[in-house]
Design an enzyme around this catalytic site. Structure first.
Site, PDB file in Angstrom:
ATOM      1  N   SER A  87     -24.670 -41.484  -0.952  1.00  0.00           N
ATOM      2  CA  SER A  87     -24.113 -42.699  -1.551  1.00  0.00           C
ATOM      3  C   SER A  87     -23.300 -42.457  -2.809  1.00  0.00           C
ATOM      4  CB  SER A  87     -25.241 -43.683  -1.860  1.00  0.00           C
ATOM      5  OG  SER A  87     -25.800 -44.172  -0.662  1.00  0.00           O
TER       6      SER A  87
ATOM      7  N   GLU B 102      -8.099  11.970  -0.774  1.00  0.00           N
ATOM      8  CA  GLU B 102      -7.078  11.316  -1.584  1.00  0.00           C
ATOM      9  C   GLU B 102      -5.797  12.119  -1.763  1.00  0.00           C
ATOM     10  OE1 GLU B 102      -7.076   8.330  -2.581  1.00  0.00           O
ATOM     11  OE2 GLU B 102      -9.148   7.683  -2.379  1.00  0.00           O
TER      12      GLU B 102
END
Length: 763
Positions: free
Chosen positions: A399, A120
């Site tokens: 349906s 980092e």
């Protein structure tokens, strides 16, 4: 003599004149000196501009920096997790707050420090909070590679996590200036070890864990000082993109990131080549523990919270894990708990096995607010943000599509009425020789649209689809939030689509609840909404009020409701009846293809999807049931579970709200039990009785035309579920059938176009 003298004098005077041209030519060296002077002036001008730019930049920097927040231990120490609130503003969940174990500066292992600093901020111990060398290096790298490598130090990252949003769009010049200033100030107040410890305790580590010690204990069941080199490298590398490097979800990405950390440690001379080789050869899951069980609330609301997180990201661009938000959801926690119990216990419904799945969504019909949702049952302990079938569109809603795909558009665009006649007789898909079959392989002849819908006949549905036209149907469905990449004739009785594009195309429990809610409220569609307000760290907020759009005429919505009341009272949905409650709904079932039935070694009584969607004037509930593995079928013994779930849940949520019937809008008249648009009624040339038992139908001989302002309660047909259940003479219960279809079954078809149609048999 004088002439000669004059001549000499004249010549002397003329000589300078003759030398004028040479003198002019001698100015060229002066021009060279002028170019140098110009260059010098340009240089001095540039220096001046640079100085002015620096002074202006310094002024701008200071104007931003002076407004920076004061650095406090409380801010540095606090997580930036987000709080979720239920609809009553009760705290629902605080992601990360209850899931953190902190360590002291003297407890941070040197191996972890070496890993973090190497990957980092390798100049961490040399800079004073801001690293100009790193910034320049990152800028050069970005120019060469086209990348977006950052130049922030660990100190700046800590400031960002503590005070600012981590979103790229929020990284303004002002915020960058304040971040840099605060980093410089922090380095004056805290030691390097203290800064590093704040960072280790604060970072998000996926799966709801904040802080590296928390992650270590949950991922490996070890403290940080007990981790191996490979495990330490994994932990050190996760904060850059914790969700992407989650070892449970993305083990390949996690390993790649871990190996990058190890590479930087080797390059930084923190480990030997032999240590590096051994660590990268270690499997990413070595020592990884199974996820721990979350608190009971988290398990109950898991699906809902995940959808809320996605909605926050979509609407605000914010990250709930790093931006410290207060999120106010529309969740009814008590309703959510009831739904969870209905789905996960045997107190209400007898489920066939633990693999049987349920997905259900509860929507407030007046606002579109999602009040409860569950996307799976019997989820494995410790699952965080598991699969949510309630938002997926890969299953067939059969349906339940008919009211919004066929009948709604026919009422809306063709001015059809519930009493209009339609022929239920042998029929093929237009442009093909493929027959459209009803679930019972029978035909009713000439019947009303009302009878065709509540008996869920397929032939009338497909006929209406073709009469209305695909373009009108696409428009109608689009207003209800449902899309198909390409709509086919088969979509008259099915939601199957060849392309879901995530969940963009097709139907889901969420979409169907919202679509039916529009019918329930008289025709206004509200996009389903999980979140109503977000409050940011700086105290500002965004509210998201319900915004409805007219999707259909009030007359269309009322005619659909009037028919769908019959579905529950005398049609295929009698299992959903709740005594005294005004409600309407539709059943749905999908079927296997012949090829799939052959693989199942059976021809009847098996179904991949069974559904129920119903509503009252207050709520809409959509329920899907089935198995995650489609080829594991629902059987006749369990084909009522969808309506069971609906009935139990609707009974609960309706117990605390008013129970008032729908009022008929202007523009409609009731003649007998049928509804007609004003001016559209034509007396039949001869009397007609549909081919169902007269016991199931109220008298239609009355010639009285009700006023459009009449009370709907006095004009209603057998619409209230308080009526005694009446069974039509035609088989309406899947348990009595002999074919492979239930009364609402739809063969799960591939897309059916006008020229390429597969046989379907659905109700």
């Amino acid at each position: 003599m004088s002439d000669k003298s004059q001549s000499r004098a004249s010549r002397r005077q003329e000589k300078p004149q003759k030398n004028n041209t040479p003198n002019t030519n001698k100015q060229k060296p002066k021009k060279k000196r002028s170019v140098g002077s110009i260059i010098l002036k340009i240089f001095l001008s540039l220096v001046t501009l640079a100085v002015i730019g620096i002074l202006v930049g310094a002024g701008v920097f200071w104007s931003y920096a002076k407004d920076s927040e004061k650095i406090t231990d409380e801010k540095l120490d606090a997580t930036v997790s987000s709080k979720f609130y239920a609809g009553d503003e009760q705290l629902l969940l605080d992601i990360g707050a209850e899931n953190r174990v902190k360590i002291e500066p003297n407890q941070v292992p040197q191996l972890l420090i070496d890993a973090i600093v190497s990957v980092e901020d390798r100049r961490f111990y040399q800079h004073k909070g801001v690293d100009p060398i790193r910034i320049i290096g990152s800028a050069v790298s970005n120019v060469k590679t086209g990348g977006l490598q950052g130049g922030s130090t660990l100190t700046q990252q800590l400031i960002k996590l503590s005070y600012f949003s981590t979103n790229a769009e929020d990284q303004t010049l002002k915020r960058k200036a304040q971040e840099a200033w605060m980093a410089l100030e922090l380095e004056k107040e805290k030691s390097k070890q203290e800064i590093l410890t704040y960072y280790v305790n604060k970072v998000y580590m996926a799966n709801g864990y904040y802080g590296m010690e928390t992650a270590s204990e949950n991922y490996f069941d070890k403290t940080l000082d007990q981790l191996t080199l490979a495990q330490t490298a994994l932990i050190a590398g996760m904060p850059q993109a914790p969700s992407d490097y989650d070892p449970y979800v993305h083990p390949d990405y996690a390993k790649t990131r871990r190996d990058i950390v190890l590479g930087t440690m080797l390059e930084n001379k923190k480990i030997s080549q032999a240590e590096y080789d051994e660590a990268i050869a270690t499997p990413i899951d070595e020592g990884l523990q199974q996820p721990t069980k979350e608190d009971s609330n988290r398990e109950i609301v898991d699906n809902y919270i995940f959808e809320a997180i996605k909605e926050v990201k979509e609407k605000t661009g914010k990250d709930v894990y790093t931006d410290g938000l207060k999120i106010y959801t529309n969740l009814d926690l008590e309703a959510q708990k009831k739904l969870y119990d209905i789905v996960n216990t045997e107190d209400y419904i007898d489920y066939p096995d633990d693999e049987f799945q349920v997905a259900s969504t509860l929507v407030d019909v007046k606002t579109g607010q999602v009040r409860a949702q569950i996307g799976a049952r019997k989820v494995a302990e410790g699952t965080v943000f598991g699969f949510n079938a309630a938002v997926e569109t890969g299953r067939d809603f059969g349906s339940t599509m008919k009211p919004i795909t066929d009948y709604g558009p026919a009422f809306e665009y063709l001015d059809k009425s519930t009493g209009d006649m339609i022929s239920d007789q042998p029929y093929t898909y237009e442009g093909t020789k493929t027959p459209v079959k009803n679930w019972d392989n029978q035909y009713f002849g000439n019947i009303t649209l009302r009878s065709a819908l509540y008996n869920s006949r397929n032939v009338p549905a497909v006929k209406l689809f073709n009469e209305v036209g695909a373009d009108n149907i696409t428009t109608f469905l689009g207003k209800l939030g449902i899309q198909y990449k390409t709509i086919h004739q088969s979509n008259a009785i099915s939601s199957n689509t060849e392309d879901q594009d995530g969940s963009k195309y097709g139907a889901s429990s969420l979409k169907m609840a919202a679509a039916y809610a529009a019918i329930a409220n008289g025709g206004t569609y509200y996009k389903p909404q999980y979140v109503n307000k977000v409050v940011y760290q700086n105290g500002t907020e965004d509210e998201f009020p319900a915004e409805g759009q007219r999707a259909m005429k009030e007359t269309t919505a009322y005619m659909l409701t009037d028919i769908l009341k019959d579905t529950i009272s005398i049609g295929s949905g009698t299992n959903a009846q709740i005594e005294g409650l005004y409600q309407a709904g539709k059943t749905g079932t999908s079927n296997y293809t012949d090829e799939e039935l052959a693989k199942l070694d059976t021809t009847n009584g098996v179904y991949p999807d069974i559904l129920f969607v119903g509503y009252t004037p207050n709520y809409a509930i959509s329920v899907w049931t089935g198995y995650n593995k489609k080829m594991t079928p629902i059987t006749d013994e369990t084909n009522m579970i969808a309506s069971d779930v609906y009935r139990e849940f609707m009974r609960y949520v309706s117990s605390s709200v008013s129970n008032v019937d729908w009022e008929m809008p202007s523009g409609l008249s009731r003649i007998g039990r049928e509804l007609y648009l004003d001016g559209k009624y034509t007396p039949p040339s001869s009397s007609y009785t549909p081919p169902v038992s007269s016991e199931t139908i109220e008298s239609t001989t009355s010639s009285t035309i009700e006023s459009s302002t009449s009370s709907s309660s006095s004009s209603s047909s057998s619409s209230s579920s308080s009526s005694a259940p009446v069974t039509p003479s035609q088989p309406d219960n899947g348990q009595t059938q002999t074919s492979s279809q239930t009364p609402d079954s739809s063969v799960t078809p591939p897309p059916v176009s006008n020229t390429e149609t597969t046989e379907q048999n659905t109700q």
